[in-house]
Design a protein around this motif. Structure first.
Motif, PDB file in Angstrom:
ATOM      1  N   PHE A   1       0.821  -1.214   0.000  1.00  0.00           N
ATOM      2  CA  PHE A   1       0.000   0.000   0.000  1.00  0.00           C
ATOM      3  C   PHE A   1       0.850   1.257   0.000  1.00  0.00           C
ATOM      4  N   THR A   2       1.915   1.226  -0.793  1.00  0.00           N
ATOM      5  CA  THR A   2       2.822   2.364  -0.886  1.00  0.00           C
ATOM      6  C   THR A   2       2.932   2.809  -2.338  1.00  0.00           C
ATOM      7  N   SER A   3       2.875   4.108  -2.564  1.00  0.00           N
ATOM      8  CA  SER A   3       3.144   4.656  -3.892  1.00  0.00           C
ATOM      9  C   SER A   3       4.275   5.667  -3.785  1.00  0.00           C
ATOM     10  N   VAL A   4       5.272   5.474  -4.611  1.00  0.00           N
ATOM     11  CA  VAL A   4       6.424   6.372  -4.670  1.00  0.00           C
ATOM     12  C   VAL A   4       6.407   7.007  -6.055  1.00  0.00           C
ATOM     13  N   ALA A   5       6.363   8.325  -6.098  1.00  0.00           N
ATOM     14  CA  ALA A   5       6.239   9.036  -7.369  1.00  0.00           C
ATOM     15  C   ALA A   5       7.568   9.048  -8.125  1.00  0.00           C
ATOM     16  N   GLU A   6       7.600   9.817  -9.193  1.00  0.00           N
ATOM     17  CA  GLU A   6       8.760   9.808 -10.086  1.00  0.00           C
ATOM     18  C   GLU A   6       9.954  10.548  -9.468  1.00  0.00           C
ATOM     19  N   ASN A   7      11.130  10.093  -9.884  1.00  0.00           N
ATOM     20  CA  ASN A   7      12.401  10.753  -9.557  1.00  0.00           C
ATOM     21  C   ASN A   7      12.662  10.867  -8.061  1.00  0.00           C
ATOM     22  N   CYS A   8      12.328   9.807  -7.322  1.00  0.00           N
ATOM     23  CA  CYS A   8      12.626   9.753  -5.891  1.00  0.00           C
ATOM     24  C   CYS A   8      13.834   8.846  -5.643  1.00  0.00           C
ATOM     25  N   ARG A   9      14.362   8.918  -4.434  1.00  0.00           N
ATOM     26  CA  ARG A   9      15.466   8.061  -4.014  1.00  0.00           C
ATOM     27  C   ARG A   9      15.122   7.464  -2.657  1.00  0.00           C
ATOM     28  N   ILE A  10      15.077   6.129  -2.608  1.00  0.00           N
ATOM     29  CA  ILE A  10      14.855   5.416  -1.350  1.00  0.00           C
ATOM     30  C   ILE A  10      16.089   4.571  -1.105  1.00  0.00           C
ATOM     31  N   THR A  11      16.843   4.878  -0.040  1.00  0.00           N
ATOM     32  CA  THR A  11      18.115   4.213   0.211  1.00  0.00           C
ATOM     33  C   THR A  11      18.185   3.751   1.660  1.00  0.00           C
ATOM     34  N   ASP A  12      18.541   2.478   1.860  1.00  0.00           N
ATOM     35  CA  ASP A  12      18.788   1.948   3.196  1.00  0.00           C
ATOM     36  C   ASP A  12      17.655   2.322   4.163  1.00  0.00           C
ATOM     37  N   SER A  13      16.415   2.079   3.743  1.00  0.00           N
ATOM     38  CA  SER A  13      15.246   2.451   4.546  1.00  0.00           C
ATOM     39  C   SER A  13      14.127   1.455   4.328  1.00  0.00           C
ATOM     40  N   GLU A  14      13.102   1.530   5.195  1.00  0.00           N
ATOM     41  CA  GLU A  14      11.889   0.735   5.056  1.00  0.00           C
ATOM     42  C   GLU A  14      10.699   1.678   4.956  1.00  0.00           C
ATOM     43  N   LEU A  15       9.769   1.342   4.053  1.00  0.00           N
ATOM     44  CA  LEU A  15       8.630   2.222   3.774  1.00  0.00           C
ATOM     45  C   LEU A  15       7.393   1.367   3.558  1.00  0.00           C
ATOM     46  N   GLU A  16       6.291   1.731   4.240  1.00  0.00           N
ATOM     47  CA  GLU A  16       5.063   0.939   4.120  1.00  0.00           C
ATOM     48  C   GLU A  16       3.843   1.827   4.340  1.00  0.00           C
ATOM     49  N   PHE A  17       2.749   1.514   3.624  1.00  0.00           N
ATOM     50  CA  PHE A  17       1.461   2.217   3.751  1.00  0.00           C
ATOM     51  C   PHE A  17       1.668   3.731   3.718  1.00  0.00           C
ATOM     52  N   SER A  18       2.318   4.205   2.660  1.00  0.00           N
ATOM     53  CA  SER A  18       2.677   5.614   2.579  1.00  0.00           C
ATOM     54  C   SER A  18       2.595   6.115   1.136  1.00  0.00           C
ATOM     55  N   ILE A  19       2.587   7.431   1.007  1.00  0.00           N
ATOM     56  CA  ILE A  19       2.631   8.111  -0.282  1.00  0.00           C
ATOM     57  C   ILE A  19       3.841   9.040  -0.272  1.00  0.00           C
ATOM     58  N   VAL A  20       4.688   8.899  -1.279  1.00  0.00           N
ATOM     59  CA  VAL A  20       5.844   9.783  -1.429  1.00  0.00           C
ATOM     60  C   VAL A  20       5.686  10.520  -2.755  1.00  0.00           C
ATOM     61  N   LEU A  21       5.677  11.851  -2.706  1.00  0.00           N
ATOM     62  CA  LEU A  21       5.529  12.644  -3.908  1.00  0.00           C
ATOM     63  C   LEU A  21       6.879  12.813  -4.611  1.00  0.00           C
ATOM     64  N   ARG A  22       6.837  13.374  -5.787  1.00  0.00           N
ATOM     65  CA  ARG A  22       7.986  13.368  -6.702  1.00  0.00           C
ATOM     66  C   ARG A  22       9.193  14.128  -6.144  1.00  0.00           C
ATOM     67  N   ASP A  23      10.361  13.693  -6.636  1.00  0.00           N
ATOM     68  CA  ASP A  23      11.638  14.374  -6.387  1.00  0.00           C
ATOM     69  C   ASP A  23      12.008  14.419  -4.910  1.00  0.00           C
ATOM     70  N   SER A  24      11.622  13.400  -4.155  1.00  0.00           N
ATOM     71  CA  SER A  24      11.966  13.343  -2.737  1.00  0.00           C
ATOM     72  C   SER A  24      12.949  12.203  -2.482  1.00  0.00           C
ATOM     73  N   SER A  25      13.665  12.295  -1.353  1.00  0.00           N
ATOM     74  CA  SER A  25      14.631  11.251  -1.014  1.00  0.00           C
ATOM     75  C   SER A  25      14.484  10.840   0.442  1.00  0.00           C
ATOM     76  N   ILE A  26      14.635   9.526   0.683  1.00  0.00           N
ATOM     77  CA  ILE A  26      14.605   8.957   2.028  1.00  0.00           C
ATOM     78  C   ILE A  26      15.868   8.114   2.155  1.00  0.00           C
ATOM     79  N   ASP A  27      16.728   8.480   3.084  1.00  0.00           N
ATOM     80  CA  ASP A  27      18.054   7.868   3.124  1.00  0.00           C
ATOM     81  C   ASP A  27      18.424   7.482   4.555  1.00  0.00           C
ATOM     82  N   GLY A  28      18.488   6.161   4.805  1.00  0.00           N
ATOM     83  CA  GLY A  28      19.032   5.654   6.051  1.00  0.00           C
ATOM     84  C   GLY A  28      18.270   6.016   7.302  1.00  0.00           C
ATOM     85  N   VAL A  29      16.940   5.963   7.236  1.00  0.00           N
ATOM     86  CA  VAL A  29      16.150   6.412   8.395  1.00  0.00           C
ATOM     87  C   VAL A  29      15.379   5.286   9.070  1.00  0.00           C
ATOM     88  N   GLY A  30      15.709   4.045   8.772  1.00  0.00           N
ATOM     89  CA  GLY A  30      14.957   2.965   9.403  1.00  0.00           C
ATOM     90  C   GLY A  30      13.595   2.828   8.764  1.00  0.00           C
TER      91      GLY A  30
END
Length: 355
Positions: free
Chosen positions: A289-318
């Protein structure tokens, strides 16, 4: 028959996202919620659309254009400030003329579209047709009271003591009879011209006002919780499709969509999930149940039941869950702070400190 789509409003319940973006353009499964409504209008055979716009008019117009990509012809109608749904009908009088019309709130989401209710309205043509759904707490909605035979006998806007659990869904169908009604009413205590008051005016004048109870799924996506719930519902209906790159060290499970240009490396993706074009997911887990939009970066992290809009980054946050993350956002770990105790102790004190 025409359509009047409301795409103004401040979207206060979705702040801070709506400080910089129109609430109707927040994406559900990587597509703006407004687009689902426009597609439903086109599918019902309506092509002439008036779009009520406010402070976010430029953004709405850039996204929708002239409507051709939806098979529509769109006319933009500016509203200086949100003064109520009935006010929107009032200022759209020249566009609507003497045609019947459907009024559709641009941040509402109805699974299954509006074809059936539009066809029924065209056939029977009551003065007004409202859509209703049962809700656990109707105090936040317009509420309908039905008579013994199911006729609409009364409407209230956000009542403190609701007379039923039937809330108005954000889709209404009207004949030109509504125009006299919106001219006849006065602003409510909120300073707005309420569409419920205009429909009540029709009821009091013994006009033919009918209702349909929506049995399917409906949500007003005006807050984060409902936005995430709608995202979940749409993702559940998607088919698996891998157009981007997934390396051998990665695993995709279930209904996973990886758009062209996206790249998954050393990661696990458990659907339903959609990963937008140009997005890179590495050394991470993206759960259901997660949607990640275009041009994002997800690195060394866990993501669930969430919406991430474009051009965002999530890096090393558990782990992140149940979250709505806006555009051009950077989420990183907080810097480590040395553990220390600051003490002011009197003579002969005894202190125990857990190391």
């Amino acid at each position: 028959m025409k359509a009047l789509v409301l795409s103004g409003g401040a979207g206060t319940r979705l702040r801070p996202i709506t400080h910089t973006s129109a609430k109707q353009l927040v994406p559900v499964a990587n597509k703006p919620v407004l687009f689902y409504g426009l597609e439903s209008i086109a599918a019902a055979g309506i092509t002439d659309v008036g779009m009520i716009v406010g402070d976010t008019a430029a953004e709405i117009e850039e996204a929708v254009g002239d409507g051709a990509k939806f098979g529509l012809e769109v006319t933009y109608i500016p509203q200086e400030r949100p003064l109520g749904l009935a006010h929107a009908v009032l200022i759209a009088r020249d566009f609507l003329g003497d045609d019947d019309f459907v009024m559709y709130l641009g941040d509402n989401f109805i699974v299954g579209g509006i074809n059936d209710v539009v066809d029924a309205f065209r056939t029977t043509r009551p003065d007004a047709q409202i859509l209703l759904t049962r809700v656990p707490d109707p105090r936040s909605f317009g509420v309908a009271e039905l008579g013994p035979s199911g006729q609409v006998v009364g409407l209230e806007e956000k009542p403190e003591h609701p007379k039923s659990d039937l809330a108005l869904v954000g889709v209404y169908l009207f004949t030109p009879a509504i125009h006299e009604a919106v001219r006849a009413i006065k602003p409510s205590w909120r300073g707005e011209l309420e569409i419920t008051h205009a429909i009540q005016h029709l009821i009091d004048a013994r006009a033919d006002v009918r209702s349909t109870v929506v049995r399917g799924y409906w949500k007003d996506t005006g807050n984060v919780r409902d936005m995430l719930e709608v995202n979940r519902t749409v993702l559940e209906s998607m088919e698996r499709r891998i157009d981007g790159e997934v390396d051998e060290a990665s695993e995709t499970v279930g209904r996973v969509v990886v758009e062209e240009g996206a790249r998954i490396t050393n990661s696990r993706i458990v659907g339903p999930v959609v990963i937008g074009a140009g997005t890179v997911v590495s050394d991470s887990y993206v759960g259901p149940f997660t949607s990640v939009a275009e041009n994002c970066r997800i690195t060394d992290s866990e993501l669930e039941f969430s919406i991430v809009l474009r051009d965002s980054s999530i890096d090393g946050v558990g782990r992140i869950e149940s979250s709505l993350i806006g555009r051009h956002v950077e989420v990183t770990p907080a810097p480590g702070v040395p553990s220390a105790h600051r003490l002011v102790l009197g003579d002969h004190s005894k202190v125990q400190i857990r190391s």
